[in-house]
Scaffold this motif. Structure first.
Motif, PDB file in Angstrom:
ATOM      1  N   VAL A   8       0.982  -0.977  -0.379  1.00 15.59           N
ATOM      2  CA  VAL A   8       0.293   0.468   0.213  1.00 15.59           C
ATOM      3  C   VAL A   8       0.948   1.344   0.083  1.00 15.59           C
ATOM      4  CG1 VAL A   8      -2.101   1.013   1.290  1.00 15.59           C
ATOM      5  CG2 VAL A   8      -1.292  -1.105   1.195  1.00 15.59           C
ATOM      6  N   ASP A   9       1.645   1.131   0.806  1.00 15.70           N
ATOM      7  CA  ASP A   9       3.332   2.431   1.068  1.00 15.70           C
ATOM      8  C   ASP A   9       3.772   2.418  -0.620  1.00 15.70           C
ATOM      9  OD1 ASP A   9       2.384   2.458   3.297  1.00 15.70           O
ATOM     10  OD2 ASP A   9       3.995   1.594   3.856  1.00 15.70           O
ATOM     11  N   PHE A  10       3.665   1.277  -1.067  1.00 17.01           N
ATOM     12  CA  PHE A  10       4.584   1.572  -2.431  1.00 17.01           C
ATOM     13  C   PHE A  10       3.490   1.638  -3.280  1.00 17.01           C
ATOM     14  CE2 PHE A  10       4.959  -0.283  -6.517  1.00 17.01           C
ATOM     15  CZ  PHE A  10       6.320   0.037  -7.181  1.00 17.01           C
ATOM     16  N   PHE A  11       2.329   1.917  -3.412  1.00 20.11           N
ATOM     17  CA  PHE A  11       1.373   2.907  -4.383  1.00 20.11           C
ATOM     18  C   PHE A  11       1.483   3.913  -3.902  1.00 20.11           C
ATOM     19  CE2 PHE A  11       0.969  -1.480  -5.258  1.00 20.11           C
ATOM     20  CZ  PHE A  11       0.902  -1.888  -6.983  1.00 20.11           C
ATOM     21  N   ALA A  12       1.780   4.585  -2.980  1.00 20.68           N
ATOM     22  CA  ALA A  12       1.296   5.819  -2.578  1.00 20.68           C
ATOM     23  C   ALA A  12       2.622   6.725  -3.038  1.00 20.68           C
ATOM     24  CB  ALA A  12       0.819   6.155  -1.165  1.00 20.68           C
ATOM     25  N   GLU A  13       3.375   5.553  -2.695  1.00 16.75           N
ATOM     26  CA  GLU A  13       4.795   6.860  -3.038  1.00 16.75           C
ATOM     27  C   GLU A  13       4.624   6.702  -4.902  1.00 16.75           C
ATOM     28  OE1 GLU A  13       8.153   5.228  -1.042  1.00 16.75           O
ATOM     29  OE2 GLU A  13       6.849   4.718   0.688  1.00 16.75           O
ATOM     30  N   LEU A  14       4.417   5.620  -5.709  1.00 13.26           N
ATOM     31  CA  LEU A  14       4.690   5.433  -6.334  1.00 13.26           C
ATOM     32  C   LEU A  14       3.160   6.595  -7.569  1.00 13.26           C
ATOM     33  CD1 LEU A  14       5.032   4.250  -9.479  1.00 13.26           C
ATOM     34  CD2 LEU A  14       3.305   2.827  -8.946  1.00 13.26           C
ATOM     35  N   GLU A  15       2.533   7.147  -6.207  1.00 11.57           N
ATOM     36  CA  GLU A  15       1.337   8.038  -7.133  1.00 11.57           C
ATOM     37  C   GLU A  15       2.564   9.294  -7.475  1.00 11.57           C
ATOM     38  OE1 GLU A  15      -1.967   7.606  -5.102  1.00 11.57           O
ATOM     39  OE2 GLU A  15      -2.813   5.940  -5.290  1.00 11.57           O
ATOM     40  N   LEU A  16       2.774  10.079  -6.512  1.00 13.85           N
ATOM     41  CA  LEU A  16       3.795  10.711  -5.901  1.00 13.85           C
ATOM     42  C   LEU A  16       5.139  10.717  -6.904  1.00 13.85           C
ATOM     43  CD1 LEU A  16       3.452  11.543  -2.180  1.00 13.85           C
ATOM     44  CD2 LEU A  16       2.283  12.328  -3.990  1.00 13.85           C
ATOM     45  N   ASN A  17       5.627   9.716  -7.303  1.00 14.94           N
ATOM     46  CA  ASN A  17       6.400   9.931  -8.263  1.00 14.94           C
ATOM     47  C   ASN A  17       6.523   8.893  -9.413  1.00 14.94           C
ATOM     48  OD1 ASN A  17       8.527  10.873  -6.015  1.00 14.94           O
ATOM     49  ND2 ASN A  17       7.579   9.295  -4.476  1.00 14.94           N
ATOM     50  N   ASN A  18       5.710   9.068 -10.084  1.00 17.28           N
ATOM     51  CA  ASN A  18       5.779   8.115 -11.202  1.00 17.28           C
ATOM     52  C   ASN A  18       6.359   8.114 -12.498  1.00 17.28           C
ATOM     53  OD1 ASN A  18       4.425   6.491 -13.328  1.00 17.28           O
ATOM     54  ND2 ASN A  18       2.883   6.767 -12.479  1.00 17.28           N
ATOM     55  N   ASP A  19       7.591   8.334 -12.098  1.00 15.09           N
ATOM     56  CA  ASP A  19       8.749   7.881 -13.669  1.00 15.09           C
ATOM     57  C   ASP A  19       9.083   6.627 -13.315  1.00 15.09           C
ATOM     58  OD1 ASP A  19      10.776   8.992 -11.647  1.00 15.09           O
ATOM     59  OD2 ASP A  19      10.155  10.199 -11.184  1.00 15.09           O
ATOM     60  N   ARG A  20      10.864   6.634 -14.364  1.00 12.76           N
ATOM     61  CA  ARG A  20      11.443   5.774 -14.934  1.00 12.76           C
ATOM     62  C   ARG A  20      12.426   5.405 -13.743  1.00 12.76           C
ATOM     63  NH1 ARG A  20      14.332   3.797 -20.445  1.00 12.76           N
ATOM     64  NH2 ARG A  20      14.585   1.208 -19.469  1.00 12.76           N
ATOM     65  N   GLY A  21      12.616   6.554 -13.316  1.00  7.37           N
ATOM     66  CA  GLY A  21      13.993   6.504 -12.205  1.00  7.37           C
ATOM     67  C   GLY A  21      14.067   5.804 -10.759  1.00  7.37           C
ATOM     68  N   TRP A  22      12.526   6.065 -10.207  1.00  7.97           N
ATOM     69  CA  TRP A  22      12.152   5.686  -9.167  1.00  7.97           C
ATOM     70  C   TRP A  22      11.821   4.390  -9.404  1.00  7.97           C
ATOM     71  CZ3 TRP A  22       7.518   3.539  -6.722  1.00  7.97           C
ATOM     72  CH2 TRP A  22       7.968   3.611  -5.638  1.00  7.97           C
ATOM     73  N   TRP A  23      11.277   3.676 -10.190  1.00 14.75           N
ATOM     74  CA  TRP A  23      10.406   2.773 -10.475  1.00 14.75           C
ATOM     75  C   TRP A  23      11.793   2.047 -10.448  1.00 14.75           C
ATOM     76  CZ3 TRP A  23       6.079   0.238 -10.635  1.00 14.75           C
ATOM     77  CH2 TRP A  23       5.983  -1.772 -11.063  1.00 14.75           C
ATOM     78  N   THR A  24      13.050   2.394 -11.466  1.00 15.79           N
ATOM     79  CA  THR A  24      14.124   1.984 -11.447  1.00 15.79           C
ATOM     80  C   THR A  24      14.938   1.144 -10.062  1.00 15.79           C
ATOM     81  OG1 THR A  24      14.714   2.139 -13.188  1.00 15.79           O
ATOM     82  CG2 THR A  24      16.609   1.347 -12.540  1.00 15.79           C
ATOM     83  N   ALA A  25      14.648   2.537  -9.003  1.00 14.84           N
ATOM     84  CA  ALA A  25      15.190   2.918  -7.973  1.00 14.84           C
ATOM     85  C   ALA A  25      13.728   1.353  -6.667  1.00 14.84           C
ATOM     86  CB  ALA A  25      15.342   3.793  -7.074  1.00 14.84           C
ATOM     87  N   ASN A  26      12.793   0.845  -7.556  1.00 12.86           N
ATOM     88  CA  ASN A  26      12.351   0.293  -6.260  1.00 12.86           C
ATOM     89  C   ASN A  26      11.769  -0.676  -6.563  1.00 12.86           C
ATOM     90  OD1 ASN A  26      11.264   2.042  -3.996  1.00 12.86           O
ATOM     91  ND2 ASN A  26      12.051   3.329  -5.058  1.00 12.86           N
ATOM     92  N   GLN A  27      11.576  -1.052  -8.221  1.00 20.28           N
ATOM     93  CA  GLN A  27      11.962  -2.432  -8.956  1.00 20.28           C
ATOM     94  C   GLN A  27      11.956  -3.516  -8.221  1.00 20.28           C
ATOM     95  OE1 GLN A  27      12.741  -3.026 -13.106  1.00 20.28           O
ATOM     96  NE2 GLN A  27      11.268  -4.425 -13.357  1.00 20.28           N
ATOM     97  N   GLU A  28      13.038  -3.967  -7.353  1.00 20.39           N
ATOM     98  CA  GLU A  28      13.056  -5.007  -6.711  1.00 20.39           C
ATOM     99  C   GLU A  28      12.119  -5.092  -5.890  1.00 20.39           C
ATOM    100  OE1 GLU A  28      13.675  -8.658  -4.753  1.00 20.39           O
ATOM    101  OE2 GLU A  28      14.219  -7.764  -6.829  1.00 20.39           O
ATOM    102  N   ARG A  29      11.890  -4.025  -4.673  1.00 21.72           N
ATOM    103  CA  ARG A  29      10.828  -3.836  -3.532  1.00 21.72           C
ATOM    104  C   ARG A  29       9.326  -3.878  -4.127  1.00 21.72           C
ATOM    105  NH1 ARG A  29       8.736   1.955  -1.731  1.00 21.72           N
ATOM    106  NH2 ARG A  29       7.478   1.791  -0.316  1.00 21.72           N
ATOM    107  N   TRP A  30       9.054  -4.120  -4.973  1.00 23.23           N
ATOM    108  CA  TRP A  30       7.663  -4.179  -5.910  1.00 23.23           C
ATOM    109  C   TRP A  30       7.390  -5.366  -6.435  1.00 23.23           C
ATOM    110  CZ3 TRP A  30       7.258  -6.092 -10.911  1.00 23.23           C
ATOM    111  CH2 TRP A  30       6.187  -6.616 -11.126  1.00 23.23           C
ATOM    112  N   ARG A  31       8.920  -6.025  -6.980  1.00 21.05           N
ATOM    113  CA  ARG A  31       8.794  -7.684  -7.113  1.00 21.05           C
ATOM    114  C   ARG A  31       8.731  -8.758  -5.761  1.00 21.05           C
ATOM    115  NH1 ARG A  31      13.524  -7.326  -9.667  1.00 21.05           N
ATOM    116  NH2 ARG A  31      13.447  -7.185 -11.990  1.00 21.05           N
ATOM    117  N   ARG A  32       9.060  -7.706  -4.182  1.00 21.03           N
ATOM    118  CA  ARG A  32       8.625  -8.526  -3.139  1.00 21.03           C
ATOM    119  C   ARG A  32       7.681  -8.173  -2.251  1.00 21.03           C
ATOM    120  NH1 ARG A  32      12.255  -5.547  -0.887  1.00 21.03           N
ATOM    121  NH2 ARG A  32      11.804  -4.478   0.519  1.00 21.03           N
TER     122      ARG A  32
END
Length: 207
Positions: A8-32
């Motif tokens: 839930v926190d991941f998606f709240a943060e993604l809403e504020l940082n919806n760009d490739r740089g943030w996603w790349t930095a958090n992709q392993e967190r998304w998987r986990r």
């Protein structure tokens, strides 16, 4: 093991940082915390409901004014017939379960209206809808603003007739059982509540 609240926190943060740089930095967190727990949930539900499809995280921005590259939720669907199925989703709002008709084609819309206009099948759907609403389930979907062409606006099932899609859903927010082994049982119970609606839709839209 359920879905971590960090999803839930991941998606709240993604809403504020919806760009490739943030996603790349958090992709392993998304998987986990998102993808792998959702896949485990779907695997646990498969014996009773069938195999689920997890939706890709990337948005199709080709025809959208919103060019945000990533979806701000993770959903999974178990199809029971074309355009009809069970659904589960996690987002910044928490967990949502759903089920129904979400992807219409013109032939289905015509078949749906004929079935709702029929006194026997239409009354059956009205009864299912009343039962769901009585259990706190919200009925949503794409709807016409007025009555369909040729239909009396005073028809007793006019609200159902206005639907072009029909979905039952419950927003669970962050329940106590989200992170626990109880998650699959809770989702299964909710999907069973939706089953009469899906069976009605499957029987009339998949011919």
């Amino acid at each position: 093991m359920g879905i971590p609240v960090d999803a839930v926190d991941f998606f709240a943060e993604l809403e504020l940082n919806n760009d490739r740089g943030w996603w790349t930095a958090n992709q392993e967190r998304w998987r986990r915390v998102v993808r792998d727990p959702m896949q485990r949930l779907c695997d646990e539900l498969a014996d009773e409901f069938g195999d689920a499809k997890l939706f890709r995280p990337h948005r199709d921005v080709r025809f959208s004014a919103d060019k945000s590259p990533y979806k701000t939720h993770q959903g999974a669907v178990v199809l029971t017939s074309p355009g009809v199925g069970y659904y589960v989703q996690v987002s910044s709002q928490g967990l949502l379960t759903g089920g129904g008709w979400y992807q219409p084609v013109p032939e289905q819309i015509a078949a749906y209206r004929d079935a709702v206009l029929d006194d026997d099948s239409g009354s059956q759907l009205a009864s299912i809808a009343a039962q769901l609403e009585g259990e706190g389930v919200e009925l949503v979907g794409e709807r016409l603003k007025t009555a369909p062409r040729g239909v009396d606006p005073g028809h007793p099932r006019i609200e159902l007739l206005r639907h072009k899609t029909l979905l039952a859903s419950v927003e669970h927010a962050i329940p106590d059982w989200l992170e626990t082994d109880e998650l699959a049982a809770q989702v299964a119970d909710q999907w069973r509540t939706y089953r009469p609606l899906l069976e009605w839709l499957d029987a009339r839209l998949s011919r």
